[in-house]
Design a protein around this motif. Structure first.
Motif, PDB file in Angstrom:
ATOM      1  N   ASP A 277     -33.369  60.418 -42.955  1.00 53.57           N
ATOM      2  CA  ASP A 277     -32.205  61.141 -43.448  1.00 53.57           C
ATOM      3  C   ASP A 277     -30.971  60.759 -42.622  1.00 53.57           C
ATOM      4  N   PRO A 278     -29.864  60.366 -43.250  1.00 53.40           N
ATOM      5  CA  PRO A 278     -28.676  59.917 -42.499  1.00 53.40           C
ATOM      6  C   PRO A 278     -28.135  60.958 -41.535  1.00 53.40           C
ATOM      7  N   GLU A 279     -28.157  62.227 -41.938  1.00 51.76           N
ATOM      8  CA  GLU A 279     -27.645  63.264 -41.051  1.00 51.76           C
ATOM      9  C   GLU A 279     -28.549  63.416 -39.831  1.00 51.76           C
ATOM     10  N   ALA A 280     -29.858  63.373 -40.053  1.00 53.15           N
ATOM     11  CA  ALA A 280     -30.802  63.452 -38.937  1.00 53.15           C
ATOM     12  C   ALA A 280     -30.638  62.239 -38.016  1.00 53.15           C
ATOM     13  N   TYR A 281     -30.363  61.096 -38.611  1.00 49.94           N
ATOM     14  CA  TYR A 281     -30.170  59.861 -37.837  1.00 49.94           C
ATOM     15  C   TYR A 281     -28.957  59.989 -36.913  1.00 49.94           C
ATOM     16  N   ALA A 282     -27.852  60.512 -37.438  1.00 54.12           N
ATOM     17  CA  ALA A 282     -26.650  60.684 -36.619  1.00 54.12           C
ATOM     18  C   ALA A 282     -26.913  61.658 -35.470  1.00 54.12           C
ATOM     19  N   LEU A 283     -27.648  62.739 -35.730  1.00 58.56           N
ATOM     20  CA  LEU A 283     -27.991  63.693 -34.677  1.00 58.56           C
ATOM     21  C   LEU A 283     -28.888  63.044 -33.626  1.00 58.56           C
ATOM     22  N   PHE A 284     -29.812  62.198 -34.075  1.00 54.85           N
ATOM     23  CA  PHE A 284     -30.705  61.485 -33.148  1.00 54.85           C
ATOM     24  C   PHE A 284     -29.906  60.586 -32.210  1.00 54.85           C
ATOM     25  N   LEU A 285     -28.953  59.822 -32.750  1.00 50.92           N
ATOM     26  CA  LEU A 285     -28.148  58.925 -31.923  1.00 50.92           C
ATOM     27  C   LEU A 285     -27.363  59.707 -30.871  1.00 50.92           C
ATOM     28  N   GLN A 286     -26.811  60.849 -31.280  1.00 47.69           N
ATOM     29  CA  GLN A 286     -26.038  61.665 -30.337  1.00 47.69           C
ATOM     30  C   GLN A 286     -26.952  62.276 -29.271  1.00 47.69           C
ATOM     31  N   ALA A 287     -28.133  62.728 -29.677  1.00 47.29           N
ATOM     32  CA  ALA A 287     -29.083  63.324 -28.726  1.00 47.29           C
ATOM     33  C   ALA A 287     -29.531  62.285 -27.698  1.00 47.29           C
ATOM     34  N   ARG A 288     -29.795  61.076 -28.156  1.00 46.00           N
ATOM     35  CA  ARG A 288     -30.248  60.036 -27.233  1.00 46.00           C
ATOM     36  C   ARG A 288     -29.177  59.720 -26.194  1.00 46.00           C
ATOM     37  N   GLN A 289     -27.929  59.660 -26.630  1.00 42.49           N
ATOM     38  CA  GLN A 289     -26.857  59.364 -25.693  1.00 42.49           C
ATOM     39  C   GLN A 289     -26.684  60.485 -24.668  1.00 42.49           C
ATOM     40  N   LEU A 290     -26.777  61.739 -25.105  1.00 50.90           N
ATOM     41  CA  LEU A 290     -26.630  62.865 -24.183  1.00 50.90           C
ATOM     42  C   LEU A 290     -27.759  62.901 -23.156  1.00 50.90           C
ATOM     43  N   GLY A 291     -28.976  62.578 -23.599  1.00 49.45           N
ATOM     44  CA  GLY A 291     -30.101  62.570 -22.674  1.00 49.45           C
ATOM     45  C   GLY A 291     -29.928  61.552 -21.562  1.00 49.45           C
ATOM     46  N   ARG A 292     -29.189  60.476 -21.847  1.00 48.24           N
ATOM     47  CA  ARG A 292     -28.989  59.433 -20.844  1.00 48.24           C
ATOM     48  C   ARG A 292     -27.930  59.796 -19.815  1.00 48.24           C
ATOM     49  N   GLN A 293     -27.338  60.962 -19.935  1.00 47.50           N
ATOM     50  CA  GLN A 293     -26.425  61.428 -18.890  1.00 47.50           C
ATOM     51  C   GLN A 293     -27.191  61.894 -17.652  1.00 47.50           C
ATOM     52  N   PHE A 294     -28.493  62.182 -17.822  1.00 45.66           N
ATOM     53  CA  PHE A 294     -29.373  62.589 -16.716  1.00 45.66           C
ATOM     54  C   PHE A 294     -28.825  63.801 -15.975  1.00 45.66           C
ATOM     55  N   THR A 295     -28.276  64.750 -16.727  1.00 37.81           N
ATOM     56  CA  THR A 295     -27.789  65.998 -16.142  1.00 37.81           C
ATOM     57  C   THR A 295     -28.495  67.161 -16.814  1.00 37.81           C
ATOM     58  N   ALA A 296     -28.491  68.321 -16.148  1.00 37.30           N
ATOM     59  CA  ALA A 296     -29.131  69.500 -16.721  1.00 37.30           C
ATOM     60  C   ALA A 296     -28.505  69.853 -18.067  1.00 37.30           C
ATOM     61  N   GLU A 297     -27.177  69.853 -18.129  1.00 36.39           N
ATOM     62  CA  GLU A 297     -26.496  70.174 -19.383  1.00 36.39           C
ATOM     63  C   GLU A 297     -26.779  69.121 -20.448  1.00 36.39           C
ATOM     64  N   GLY A 298     -26.797  67.866 -20.027  1.00 36.42           N
ATOM     65  CA  GLY A 298     -27.068  66.791 -20.986  1.00 36.42           C
ATOM     66  C   GLY A 298     -28.420  66.935 -21.637  1.00 36.42           C
ATOM     67  N   TYR A 299     -29.450  67.267 -20.838  1.00 42.44           N
ATOM     68  CA  TYR A 299     -30.793  67.445 -21.399  1.00 42.44           C
ATOM     69  C   TYR A 299     -30.840  68.624 -22.364  1.00 42.44           C
ATOM     70  N   GLU A 300     -30.192  69.707 -22.012  1.00 40.43           N
ATOM     71  CA  GLU A 300     -30.215  70.879 -22.887  1.00 40.43           C
ATOM     72  C   GLU A 300     -29.547  70.578 -24.231  1.00 40.43           C
ATOM     73  N   ARG A 301     -28.377  69.958 -24.192  1.00 36.13           N
ATOM     74  CA  ARG A 301     -27.683  69.616 -25.442  1.00 36.13           C
ATOM     75  C   ARG A 301     -28.476  68.578 -26.232  1.00 36.13           C
ATOM     76  N   SER A 302     -29.080  67.640 -25.526  1.00 39.07           N
ATOM     77  CA  SER A 302     -29.888  66.617 -26.191  1.00 39.07           C
ATOM     78  C   SER A 302     -31.074  67.255 -26.912  1.00 39.07           C
ATOM     79  N   ASN A 303     -31.764  68.160 -26.237  1.00 39.57           N
ATOM     80  CA  ASN A 303     -32.907  68.841 -26.859  1.00 39.57           C
ATOM     81  C   ASN A 303     -32.479  69.594 -28.117  1.00 39.57           C
ATOM     82  N   SER A 304     -31.347  70.262 -28.034  1.00 40.04           N
ATOM     83  CA  SER A 304     -30.863  71.026 -29.176  1.00 40.04           C
ATOM     84  C   SER A 304     -30.587  70.121 -30.381  1.00 40.04           C
ATOM     85  N   LEU A 305     -29.994  68.955 -30.127  1.00 42.94           N
ATOM     86  CA  LEU A 305     -29.689  68.030 -31.233  1.00 42.94           C
ATOM     87  C   LEU A 305     -30.963  67.408 -31.800  1.00 42.94           C
TER      88      LEU A 305
END
Length: 602
Positions: A277-305
């Motif tokens: 699904d294109p919308e799910a794909y866009a959320l996946f790309l954003q989640a992956r980028q946030l997870g690579r910040q390696f911060t507590a907030e980044g992981y939480e936002r990444s998990n949510s996306l």
């Protein structure tokens, strides 16, 4: 008879025997054949070596044709040996006007030139470029995918342009016949004004794929261009104006065009993107980028996306795997309770494997769980081995394999894997750090320090690197330099782990005791394994085993590295050492019995 007369008679004989004519015709026909082969071979997806083979055969056939033309002639009765010249026949040729003598020789020269030019052209097309700015000694079928430029009105959409670039890179990397620079190296040039020739030389590739992405709502414009690195020549360029529903088809088209332009002969079917699904794909790309910040907030936002993406597309294996990796890392760094984090990670990774049994990254995460949390190195070996079968050149999976080999006490294999990753992903700070750990465990301390310093030069704020340099300096007997390195460590907990050892090596007992007490007070459960080796380094054997027991109780993931950790050297001769290793499944005999063999990619 003078020498001049001898040459004249020889060339007259060549003309009489029609050797010049054969040379002219052979050269012209060979040139045409080479041009046809150069067009048809890539069009019909035949091996590029076929064109070179034809050129070689034509070159080898040229002297054979000359010899046959000299020795034989066509007669009404068939092919016969060439008859001797009649009396006066050669004199008649020699004395003929220049307008009759020279055309045959000129035609022969033109034919020979045509043959050599055709052969040179084929060699030039199939050989690596050369010249002042050329990429020398690299495969013609090699490419770096630079991060596409975000041209969207909303600058927050950069995750999408980066994600498209990475997905294209991953797609091309699935083609065994194509050498693709690793993501970390390619993306290190993001937002940098660099010459493509310099990029290609540093990454050891012959071509560069770059482009831009403009996203506005459901509309997307993607421009991509393939560039020959040595001369900047644009081999191909294309623009797509589509909706997000077509995003996967666009990636397939770009990959197919790259393969065609580089004249790559595929042994199997071209890989394609698995659409979702294109919308799910866009959320996946954003989640992956946030997870690579390696911060507590980044992981939480990444998990949510990731969770939002999975609500839209529950059968999204990549999203489940990303979520599993986040959970495991959160558990390792104390952002989530250990058992809870690994339980969630296992559930998510198993869900990914159930959806797609051939998704390599999911097996790599399962290998991490088995090694770091389950204390089951045999299961870890099976998972990582399966990941390598599915994606044998993936730098991340090769890094996991290097870590597992080290945990199994196979330092030569671990170092070889890490060296391979560094050679193919030169600006990956994590890979240099992993190689530094391997060198340090093997006692190659100078090389360990050099690798960690390279990691720091690539990522100046990187944690653990200064601490690791300090450990190698301690083992080299340089306590003052080690203390300076420990004090520069950016991570508070690793600085606290290193200081008690540095002070001890300097003979500053009070300072060492105070630093150790602070470490225990603040990090008893999260650093039980580290406290154990600090005590071992200080020579406190009984307390070392007490803290090793605590590390087992707390299920400390650091225990995975105990078989090769040089900081326990002081207690190796203690009668309790081998029984302890056996109790956690890490005695030399237990490790040797685990099957895990990795072959470096060719």
């Amino acid at each position: 008879m003078t020498d001049t007369q001898g040459y004249q008679r020889f060339f007259a004989e060549l003309k009489r025997r029609r050797v010049f004519r054969v040379m002219a015709v052979y050269g012209a026909v060979a040139f045409v054949i080479l041009q046809i082969a150069d067009i048809l071979v890539p069009t019909m997806a035949l091996p590029e070596s076929l064109t070179r083979g034809i050129a070689l055969l034509l070159l080898l056939g040229f002297p054979v044709a000359i010899v046959l033309a000299w020795a034989l002639e066509m007669t009404p009765e068939g092919v016969k040996r060439t008859a001797e010249a009649a009396p006066g026949e050669l004199t008649e040729i020699i004395s003929a006007p220049a307008s009759k003598r020279w055309p045959a020789g000129v035609a022969a020269l033109v034919g020979m030139t045509a043959l050599l030019a055709g052969a040179w052209y084929v060699g030039r097309q199939s050989a690596p470029a050369s010249g002042a700015d050329a990429v020398v000694g690299v495969s013609a079928a090699s490419i770096a995918v630079l991060p596409f430029v975000n041209m969207s009105p909303d600058k927050d959409q950069e995750y999408f342009s980066d994600g498209i670039s990475e997905e294209l890179l991953n797609l091309l990397a699935k083609i065994p016949e194509l050498q693709v620079a690793a993501r970390t190296s390619s993306f290190s040039y993001k937002n940098q004004d660099v010459k493509l020739a310099d990029v290609a030389r540093e990454l050891n590739v012959a071509h560069v794929l770059e482009g831009s992405v403009r996203k506005s709502g459901n509309e997307v414009r993607i421009t991509a261009q393939l560039i020959k690195a040595d001369d900047g020549f644009h081999m191909w360029s294309e623009t797509w104006d589509r909706t997000l529903d077509d995003i996967f088809a666009i990636q397939d088209e770009i990959a197919a065009d790259v393969v065609a332009q580089l004249k790559v002969s595929l042994l199997g079917a071209a890989p394609t993107v698995e659409a979702t699904d294109p919308e799910a794909y866009a959320l996946f790309l954003q989640a992956r980028q946030l997870g690579r910040q390696f911060t507590a907030e980044g992981y939480e936002r990444s998990n949510s996306l990731y969770e939002q993406a999975l609500e839209i597309e529950p059968e999204y294996a990549a999203a489940w795997t990303g979520l599993a990796f986040n959970y495991a890392v959160q558990a390792d760094v104390g952002l989530r309770p250990l058992d809870e984090g690994y339980r969630l990670a296992r559930e998510a990774a198993n869900r990914a494997v159930a959806i797609d049994p051939d998704y390599a990254q999911a097996y790599a995460v399962l290998g991490r769980i088995a090694s770091n949390h389950d204390n089951d190195l045999a299961a870890a070996a099976k998972h990582v081995g399966r990941a390598l079968e599915l994606d044998p050149t993936n730098p991340g999976i090769l890094g996991s394999a290097a870590g597992l080999a080290s945990s199994l006490g196979r330092l030569d294999e671990a170092i070889a894997l890490s060296e391979y990753v560094v050679a193919h992903d030169q600006v990956n700070a994590g890979a240099h750090g992993r190689l530094g750990r391997g060198y340090g465990d093997a006692g190659r301390l100078h090389e360990s320090i050099a690798s960690y310093r390279t990691a720091l030069s690539l990522s100046p704020g990187r944690s653990i690197a200064h601490y690791a340099i300090g450990v190698s300096l301690l083992l080299q007997g340089e306590p003052e330099e080690a203390l300076q390195a420990m004090q520069q460590e950016s991570s508070e907990v690793w600085r606290m782990i290193g200081l008690p050892m540095a002070y001890h090596a300097l003979g500053q007992a009070a300072e060492s005791d105070a630093a150790l007490a602070e470490l225990i007070d603040k990090n008893e459960q999260g650093a039980a394994y580290n406290i154990a080796y600090v005590l071992a380094y200080r020579g406190e054997t009984d307390r070392t085993f007490e803290w090793l027991d605590k590390a087992v109780e707390y299920n400390d993931p650091g225990l995975t590295g105990i078989p090769t950790d040089p900081l326990f050297a002081n207690i190796h001769d203690d009668p309790r050492w081998l029984p302890f290793l056996e109790s956690i499944g890490r005695s030399p005999e237990q490790l040797a019995a685990i099957e895990f063999e990795v072959r470096l990619p060719q």
